[in-house]
Each structure stands twice: as structure tokens, then as C-alpha cells.
Design a protein around this motif. Structure first.
Motif, PDB file in Angstrom:
ATOM      1  N   PHE A  45     -16.075  92.423 -27.115  1.00  0.00           N
ATOM      2  CA  PHE A  45     -15.539  93.405 -26.176  1.00  0.00           C
ATOM      3  C   PHE A  45     -16.216  94.769 -26.239  1.00  0.00           C
ATOM      4  O   PHE A  45     -15.923  95.638 -25.421  1.00  0.00           O
ATOM      5  CB  PHE A  45     -14.032  93.580 -26.398  1.00  0.00           C
ATOM      6  CG  PHE A  45     -13.254  92.340 -26.090  1.00  0.00           C
ATOM      7  CD1 PHE A  45     -12.911  92.027 -24.783  1.00  0.00           C
ATOM      8  CD2 PHE A  45     -12.893  91.461 -27.091  1.00  0.00           C
ATOM      9  CE1 PHE A  45     -12.216  90.871 -24.479  1.00  0.00           C
ATOM     10  CE2 PHE A  45     -12.189  90.303 -26.808  1.00  0.00           C
ATOM     11  CZ  PHE A  45     -11.856  90.010 -25.495  1.00  0.00           C
ATOM     12  N   GLY A  46     -17.116  94.968 -27.193  1.00  0.00           N
ATOM     13  CA  GLY A  46     -17.815  96.239 -27.305  1.00  0.00           C
ATOM     14  C   GLY A  46     -17.177  97.136 -28.355  1.00  0.00           C
ATOM     15  O   GLY A  46     -16.066  96.910 -28.811  1.00  0.00           O
ATOM     16  N   GLU A  47     -17.918  98.158 -28.714  1.00  0.00           N
ATOM     17  CA  GLU A  47     -17.485  99.068 -29.778  1.00  0.00           C
ATOM     18  C   GLU A  47     -16.356  99.986 -29.350  1.00  0.00           C
ATOM     19  O   GLU A  47     -15.519 100.367 -30.148  1.00  0.00           O
ATOM     20  CB  GLU A  47     -18.671  99.913 -30.258  1.00  0.00           C
ATOM     21  CG  GLU A  47     -19.672  99.134 -31.067  1.00  0.00           C
ATOM     22  CD  GLU A  47     -19.187  98.840 -32.480  1.00  0.00           C
ATOM     23  OE1 GLU A  47     -18.541  99.692 -33.096  1.00  0.00           O
ATOM     24  OE2 GLU A  47     -19.472  97.735 -32.962  1.00  0.00           O
ATOM     25  N   ASN A  48     -16.346 100.422 -28.116  1.00  0.00           N
ATOM     26  CA  ASN A  48     -15.308 101.326 -27.631  1.00  0.00           C
ATOM     27  C   ASN A  48     -14.604 100.663 -26.455  1.00  0.00           C
ATOM     28  O   ASN A  48     -15.183 100.489 -25.389  1.00  0.00           O
ATOM     29  CB  ASN A  48     -15.913 102.664 -27.211  1.00  0.00           C
ATOM     30  CG  ASN A  48     -16.464 103.422 -28.396  1.00  0.00           C
ATOM     31  OD1 ASN A  48     -15.718 103.835 -29.272  1.00  0.00           O
ATOM     32  ND2 ASN A  48     -17.772 103.592 -28.445  1.00  0.00           N
ATOM     33  N   LEU A  49     -13.350 100.312 -26.668  1.00  0.00           N
ATOM     34  CA  LEU A  49     -12.604  99.573 -25.657  1.00  0.00           C
ATOM     35  C   LEU A  49     -11.953 100.506 -24.654  1.00  0.00           C
ATOM     36  O   LEU A  49     -11.213 101.405 -25.033  1.00  0.00           O
ATOM     37  CB  LEU A  49     -11.516  98.724 -26.315  1.00  0.00           C
ATOM     38  CG  LEU A  49     -11.958  97.596 -27.226  1.00  0.00           C
ATOM     39  CD1 LEU A  49     -10.749  96.906 -27.819  1.00  0.00           C
ATOM     40  CD2 LEU A  49     -12.800  96.600 -26.471  1.00  0.00           C
ATOM     41  N   VAL A  50     -12.209 100.257 -23.385  1.00  0.00           N
ATOM     42  CA  VAL A  50     -11.481 100.937 -22.314  1.00  0.00           C
ATOM     43  C   VAL A  50     -10.221 100.121 -22.048  1.00  0.00           C
ATOM     44  O   VAL A  50     -10.101  98.985 -22.501  1.00  0.00           O
ATOM     45  CB  VAL A  50     -12.363 101.075 -21.044  1.00  0.00           C
ATOM     46  CG1 VAL A  50     -13.560 101.987 -21.319  1.00  0.00           C
ATOM     47  CG2 VAL A  50     -12.815  99.726 -20.528  1.00  0.00           C
ATOM     48  N   PRO A  51      -9.248 100.676 -21.313  1.00  0.00           N
ATOM     49  CA  PRO A  51      -7.984  99.954 -21.115  1.00  0.00           C
ATOM     50  C   PRO A  51      -8.142  98.532 -20.596  1.00  0.00           C
ATOM     51  O   PRO A  51      -7.436  97.624 -21.051  1.00  0.00           O
ATOM     52  CB  PRO A  51      -7.232 100.837 -20.113  1.00  0.00           C
ATOM     53  CG  PRO A  51      -7.736 102.214 -20.388  1.00  0.00           C
ATOM     54  CD  PRO A  51      -9.195 102.020 -20.734  1.00  0.00           C
ATOM     55  N   GLU A  52      -9.063  98.296 -19.671  1.00  0.00           N
ATOM     56  CA  GLU A  52      -9.229  96.958 -19.110  1.00  0.00           C
ATOM     57  C   GLU A  52      -9.721  95.971 -20.160  1.00  0.00           C
ATOM     58  O   GLU A  52      -9.268  94.823 -20.200  1.00  0.00           O
ATOM     59  CB  GLU A  52     -10.195  96.991 -17.922  1.00  0.00           C
ATOM     60  CG  GLU A  52      -9.705  97.809 -16.749  1.00  0.00           C
ATOM     61  CD  GLU A  52      -9.886  99.327 -16.914  1.00  0.00           C
ATOM     62  OE1 GLU A  52     -10.671  99.776 -17.799  1.00  0.00           O
ATOM     63  OE2 GLU A  52      -9.223 100.074 -16.179  1.00  0.00           O
ATOM     64  N   LYS A  53     -10.650  96.388 -20.999  1.00  0.00           N
ATOM     65  CA  LYS A  53     -11.168  95.513 -22.057  1.00  0.00           C
ATOM     66  C   LYS A  53     -10.096  95.251 -23.118  1.00  0.00           C
ATOM     67  O   LYS A  53      -9.991  94.156 -23.661  1.00  0.00           O
ATOM     68  CB  LYS A  53     -12.417  96.108 -22.710  1.00  0.00           C
ATOM     69  CG  LYS A  53     -13.623  96.118 -21.809  1.00  0.00           C
ATOM     70  CD  LYS A  53     -14.144  94.717 -21.622  1.00  0.00           C
ATOM     71  CE  LYS A  53     -15.451  94.738 -20.851  1.00  0.00           C
ATOM     72  NZ  LYS A  53     -15.965  93.396 -20.640  1.00  0.00           N
ATOM     73  N   PHE A  54      -9.300  96.271 -23.409  1.00  0.00           N
ATOM     74  CA  PHE A  54      -8.201  96.111 -24.347  1.00  0.00           C
ATOM     75  C   PHE A  54      -7.202  95.093 -23.804  1.00  0.00           C
ATOM     76  O   PHE A  54      -6.729  94.219 -24.535  1.00  0.00           O
ATOM     77  CB  PHE A  54      -7.526  97.469 -24.583  1.00  0.00           C
ATOM     78  CG  PHE A  54      -6.370  97.429 -25.541  1.00  0.00           C
ATOM     79  CD1 PHE A  54      -6.565  97.154 -26.890  1.00  0.00           C
ATOM     80  CD2 PHE A  54      -5.087  97.686 -25.098  1.00  0.00           C
ATOM     81  CE1 PHE A  54      -5.493  97.125 -27.776  1.00  0.00           C
ATOM     82  CE2 PHE A  54      -4.012  97.665 -25.976  1.00  0.00           C
ATOM     83  CZ  PHE A  54      -4.217  97.392 -27.320  1.00  0.00           C
ATOM     84  N   ARG A  55      -6.912  95.167 -22.515  1.00  0.00           N
ATOM     85  CA  ARG A  55      -6.004  94.209 -21.873  1.00  0.00           C
ATOM     86  C   ARG A  55      -6.589  92.808 -21.957  1.00  0.00           C
ATOM     87  O   ARG A  55      -5.879  91.842 -22.260  1.00  0.00           O
ATOM     88  CB  ARG A  55      -5.777  94.617 -20.414  1.00  0.00           C
ATOM     89  CG  ARG A  55      -4.742  93.793 -19.691  1.00  0.00           C
ATOM     90  CD  ARG A  55      -4.438  94.322 -18.294  1.00  0.00           C
ATOM     91  NE  ARG A  55      -4.258  95.758 -18.269  1.00  0.00           N
ATOM     92  CZ  ARG A  55      -5.109  96.621 -17.683  1.00  0.00           C
ATOM     93  NH1 ARG A  55      -6.156  96.188 -17.028  1.00  0.00           N
ATOM     94  NH2 ARG A  55      -4.894  97.924 -17.731  1.00  0.00           N
TER      95      ARG A  55
END
Length: 127
Positions: free
Chosen positions: A76-86
Motif C-alpha cells: 500500500f505504500g509508505e504513507n497511506l492516504v484515506p483511500e489506501k487505508f480503507r
């Protein structure tokens, strides 16, 4: 901590209610985003994810836990934005649902964790 009973349908029911799932995951995101920059750093994720959904275990070694987070960051990558966290939380719940199958599960969960939110959602839906 609280003991609850649920099924895979409980978990999938929350995910499929996109409006509710987005609201719940956004609330968790806001809690975990300590610096309020709109992204979850690896440090923020490690500090808070276990409160949302059990990632760490008293029986898992530090190396096993490190491997879980490494896989999360690779996917998901190093820094999660809300959509990736979801997306991350949806994948975790889906994997749990598949593992549990159709059998009811009795589990001790965080009283304000994601699994308990799924149980509450199911109850509110009258299922």
C-alpha cells in the motif's frame, strides 16, 4: 476488550455498505493521523493499527510482526492516504472472513475496534 460472536457475513456486510465502511475507516484514519497531514506514516500505522484491528499478537515474535508491516508497506505504500487505508482494512476483513468461513466465531475484540464496529453495524441493520 469484549467477547462477541460473529460470522464472515458480519465482516463482509460492513465492507459492502460502502457509506458506513467509508465513514468508519475515515474516523479511524483521523485518530491514527497524529500529525494531521492527511497521510499515515509507517510510524503512525504501527502505533495505531493494532487498536483498529489485531495485527500484533502476544505469541508472535517481533520479526513476525515486522514482516506483517513490511508486507503492508510494500502493498500500500509508505504513507497511506484515506483511500489506501480503507483498502487495507477491507483486505484485512476480507481475509478474516475467508479464514472463518461460514462458522460462527467467538472472539475477544477491542470494544471500539473494527470487528466490533462490524458487529454493531449488523445489529443496526436488523440481521
Amino acid at each position: 476488550m469484549i467477547e462477541t460472536v460473529f460470522t464472515s457475513q458480519t465482516l463482509m456486510g460492513l465492507i459492502s455498505d460502502t457509506k458506513s465502511f467509508e465513514s468508519i475507516t475515515n474516523d479511524y484514519f483521523q485518530i491514527l493521523d497524529l500529525d494531521k497531514n492527511g497521510m499515515l506514516s509507517p510510524s503512525e500505522l504501527r502505533q495505531g493499527l493494532n487498536r483498529v484491528v489485531a495485527v500484533e499478537s502476544e505469541v508472535a515474535s517481533g520479526e513476525e510482526t515486522d514482516n506483517v508491516y513490511k508486507a503492508i508497506f510494500e502493498r500500500f505504500g509508505e504513507n497511506l492516504v484515506p483511500e489506501k487505508f480503507r483498502d487495507l482494512l477491507a483486505e484485512v476483513l476480507t481475509a478474516m472472513a475467508r479464514a472463518f468461513g461460514k462458522s460462527p466465531v467467538i472472539m475477544v475484540v477491542h470494544h471500539n475496534g473494527l470487528i466490533m464496529k462490524a458487529v454493531q453495524h449488523e445489529t443496526e441493520q436488523g440481521k
